[in-house]
Design an enzyme around this catalytic site. Structure first.
Site, PDB file in Angstrom:
ATOM      1  CG  ASP A   1       2.303   5.575   2.404  1.00 18.77           C
ATOM      2  OD1 ASP A   1       2.591   5.431   1.203  1.00 18.77           O
ATOM      3  OD2 ASP A   1       2.663   6.568   3.057  1.00 18.77           O
TER       4      ASP A   1
ATOM      5  CE  LYS B   1      -1.265   7.596   0.768  1.00 18.94           C
ATOM      6  NZ  LYS B   1      -0.302   8.443   1.506  1.00 18.94           N
TER       7      LYS B   1
ATOM      8  CB  ILE C   1      -4.325   4.444   4.481  1.00 19.48           C
ATOM      9  CG1 ILE C   1      -3.799   4.747   3.082  1.00 19.48           C
ATOM     10  CG2 ILE C   1      -3.477   5.144   5.545  1.00 19.48           C
ATOM     11  CD1 ILE C   1      -4.003   6.205   2.649  1.00 19.48           C
TER      12      ILE C   1
END
Ligand code: IMP
Ligand code: MG
Length: 184
Positions: free
Chosen positions: A113, A141, A111
């Protein structure tokens, strides 16, 4: 099915709120990503470099959907400690032993971020003179202010919630869940 309250008692008091990406949705997207990657690399050595620990399940599913020769290695960076906020204090704990020079490097991340982890790693990996360097991230994100290199391959746009499961952890818990869920 979410684990029962009894099962979650062992997970540092944090509970799952809801499933954000279920198993089937993840499997279908990973299959598509495998096709995209297969088509994107016509020739040359491909090294799929997994960023541990968070990418371990994604990477193992993904490489089985890539239909061309490749090698696999890992790197370990540490940034979060036990919190849910990125410290930006990125450390390389394990450096890949495979030669990177002249190879297509596909860095696989769970992920994105703040992007601090990737920005640091992209700089380090470019110094090894790969033939190409691209990123495949399962989740993004889209809150990073600056990314040295955008993910060429992306699974899903993620909500700005703290997510766990399918490799992602909170204080090392929840990595084994077959789906991706948000925490309360
Ligand atoms: P960044 O440096 O802020 O982009 O953070 C990247 C790393 O932080 C990822 O590789 C994850 O290990 C971890 N991380 C960021 N957001 C989450 C989340 O929502 N759940 C679990 N881990 C996360
Ligand atoms: Mg983590």
């Amino acid at each position: 099915m979410l684990p029962s309250t009894a099962q979650l008692r062992q997970t540092g008091g944090r509970e799952l709120k809801r499933i954000v990406f279920d198993e089937e949705t993840i499997a279908e997207r990973v299959r598509e990503l495998g096709r995209e990657i297969t088509d994107a690399y016509p020739d040359g050595d491909l090294l799929v470099l997994g960023l541990l620990k968070g990418s371990f399940i994604f990477l193992s599913d993904l490489v089985r959907r890539i239909e061309r020769p490749l090698q696999v290695d890992f790197l370990v960076a540490s940034s979060y400690g036990e919190g849910t906020v990125s410290s930006g204090n990125v450390r390389l704990v394990y450096d890949p032993e495979t030669e990177l020079e002249g190879k297509h490097i596909l860095l696989v991340e769970d992920i994105i971020d703040t992007g601090k982890t990737l920005n640091k790693l992209v700089g380090l990996l470019r110094e090894r003179r790969p033939r190409s360097l691209e990123i495949c991230a399962l989740l993004h994100k889209h809150v990073a202010k600056h990314l040295e290199l955008e993910a060429k391959f992306l699974g899903f746009d993620a909500p700005t919630l703290f997510l766990v499961g399918y490799g992602l952890d909170h204080a090392e818990n929840f990595r084994h869940l077959p789906y991706i869920a948000s925490l309360t």
